[in-house]
Design a protein around this motif. Structure first.
Motif, PDB file in Angstrom:
ATOM      1  N   CYS A 294       6.181  13.041   4.283  1.00  0.00           N
ATOM      2  CA  CYS A 294       5.643  14.396   4.350  1.00  0.00           C
ATOM      3  C   CYS A 294       6.603  15.202   5.218  1.00  0.00           C
ATOM      4  O   CYS A 294       6.641  15.009   6.437  1.00  0.00           O
ATOM      5  CB  CYS A 294       4.243  14.385   4.948  1.00  0.00           C
TER       6      CYS A 294
ATOM      7  N   GLN B 191       1.168  19.602  -1.643  1.00  0.00           N
ATOM      8  CA  GLN B 191       0.745  19.619  -3.042  1.00  0.00           C
ATOM      9  C   GLN B 191       0.264  18.256  -3.521  1.00  0.00           C
ATOM     10  O   GLN B 191      -0.467  18.174  -4.504  1.00  0.00           O
ATOM     11  CB  GLN B 191       1.908  20.081  -3.932  1.00  0.00           C
TER      12      GLN B 191
ATOM     13  N   THR C  21       1.137  13.813  -4.005  1.00  0.00           N
ATOM     14  CA  THR C  21       1.988  12.950  -4.804  1.00  0.00           C
ATOM     15  C   THR C  21       1.126  11.832  -5.389  1.00  0.00           C
ATOM     16  O   THR C  21       0.270  11.273  -4.698  1.00  0.00           O
ATOM     17  CB  THR C  21       3.156  12.389  -3.962  1.00  0.00           C
ATOM     18  N   GLN C  22       1.372  11.524  -6.636  1.00  0.00           N
ATOM     19  CA  GLN C  22       0.540  10.541  -7.336  1.00  0.00           C
ATOM     20  C   GLN C  22       1.009   9.127  -7.018  1.00  0.00           C
ATOM     21  O   GLN C  22       2.212   8.830  -7.070  1.00  0.00           O
ATOM     22  CB  GLN C  22       0.603  10.770  -8.841  1.00  0.00           C
TER      23      GLN C  22
ATOM     24  N   LEU D 168       5.374   6.816   1.683  1.00  0.00           N
ATOM     25  CA  LEU D 168       5.277   8.239   1.405  1.00  0.00           C
ATOM     26  C   LEU D 168       5.862   9.025   2.562  1.00  0.00           C
ATOM     27  O   LEU D 168       5.750   8.624   3.724  1.00  0.00           O
ATOM     28  CB  LEU D 168       3.820   8.649   1.200  1.00  0.00           C
TER      29      LEU D 168
ATOM     30  N   VAL E 197      -4.209  10.611  -5.825  1.00  0.00           N
ATOM     31  CA  VAL E 197      -3.235  11.607  -5.361  1.00  0.00           C
ATOM     32  C   VAL E 197      -3.280  11.600  -3.835  1.00  0.00           C
ATOM     33  O   VAL E 197      -4.347  11.755  -3.236  1.00  0.00           O
ATOM     34  CB  VAL E 197      -3.566  13.011  -5.903  1.00  0.00           C
TER      35      VAL E 197
ATOM     36  N   SER F  78      -2.059  13.202  -0.257  1.00  0.00           N
ATOM     37  CA  SER F  78      -1.624  14.484   0.299  1.00  0.00           C
ATOM     38  C   SER F  78      -1.529  14.399   1.808  1.00  0.00           C
ATOM     39  O   SER F  78      -2.245  13.606   2.436  1.00  0.00           O
ATOM     40  CB  SER F  78      -2.627  15.590  -0.057  1.00  0.00           C
TER      41      SER F  78
ATOM     42  N   GLY G 118       5.680   8.896  -3.966  1.00  0.00           N
ATOM     43  CA  GLY G 118       4.672   8.298  -4.836  1.00  0.00           C
ATOM     44  C   GLY G 118       5.315   7.712  -6.079  1.00  0.00           C
ATOM     45  O   GLY G 118       6.517   7.852  -6.306  1.00  0.00           O
TER      46      GLY G 118
ATOM     47  N   GLU H  51       5.241  16.403   0.092  1.00  0.00           N
ATOM     48  CA  GLU H  51       5.112  14.954  -0.018  1.00  0.00           C
ATOM     49  C   GLU H  51       6.084  14.415  -1.057  1.00  0.00           C
ATOM     50  O   GLU H  51       6.400  15.093  -2.043  1.00  0.00           O
ATOM     51  CB  GLU H  51       3.689  14.546  -0.440  1.00  0.00           C
ATOM     52  N   SER H  52       6.506  13.192  -0.824  1.00  0.00           N
ATOM     53  CA  SER H  52       7.328  12.481  -1.799  1.00  0.00           C
ATOM     54  C   SER H  52       7.119  10.985  -1.604  1.00  0.00           C
ATOM     55  O   SER H  52       6.524  10.563  -0.614  1.00  0.00           O
ATOM     56  CB  SER H  52       8.807  12.844  -1.647  1.00  0.00           C
TER      57      SER H  52
END
Length: 125
Positions: A22, A117, A119-120, A20, A93, A95, A9, A6-7
């Motif tokens: 994935c 994992q 992403t916040q 976001l 978070v 996911s 956030g 994931e990215s």
């Protein structure tokens, strides 16, 4: 090796948007349902939105419907979660997960096979 990464956030002001991503690898992407989930501090994990790459059907939870939208790029093996009109209560978070959904299984349910994992996402007023 199976990976879900994931990215996207970050920190955003209320009313803002984030997208976001994935990115999937190591499994047959087109055969899987990909879901987005979130877990806020002290709360249970919540299913938000899912897309079944087999038939392209999507499901979005009533709690975020109209604000969040899921999409999939099967060529790039990426699933996106577009989040608009963000609120402080969206802080969590986030996911993504993957599973082969059974024909009689309801969307966005079940025991997911692979997880990223997370992403916040933090939304401030």
């Amino acid at each position: 090796e199976v990976q879900l990464a994931e990215s996207g956030g970050g920190l955003v002001q209320a009313g803002g948007s984030l997208r976001l991503s994935c990115v999937a690898s190591g499994f047959t992407f087109d055969d899987y349902e990909i879901g987005w989930f979130r877990q806020a501090a002290g709360k249970e994990r919540e299913a938000l939105s899912c897309i079944n790459n087999r038939d392209r059907k999507t499901y979005t939870s009533e709690s975020v419907k109209g604000r969040f939208d899921v999409s999939s790029d099967t060529a790039e093996k990426v699933v996106y979660l577009q989040m608009n009109s963000l609120k402080p209560e969206d802080t969590a978070v986030y996911s993504c997960a993957a599973q082969k959904r059974g024909r009689r299984q309801s969307p966005c349910t079940g025991t997911w096979t692979y997880w990223g994992q997370g992403t916040q996402v933090t939304v401030f007023a």
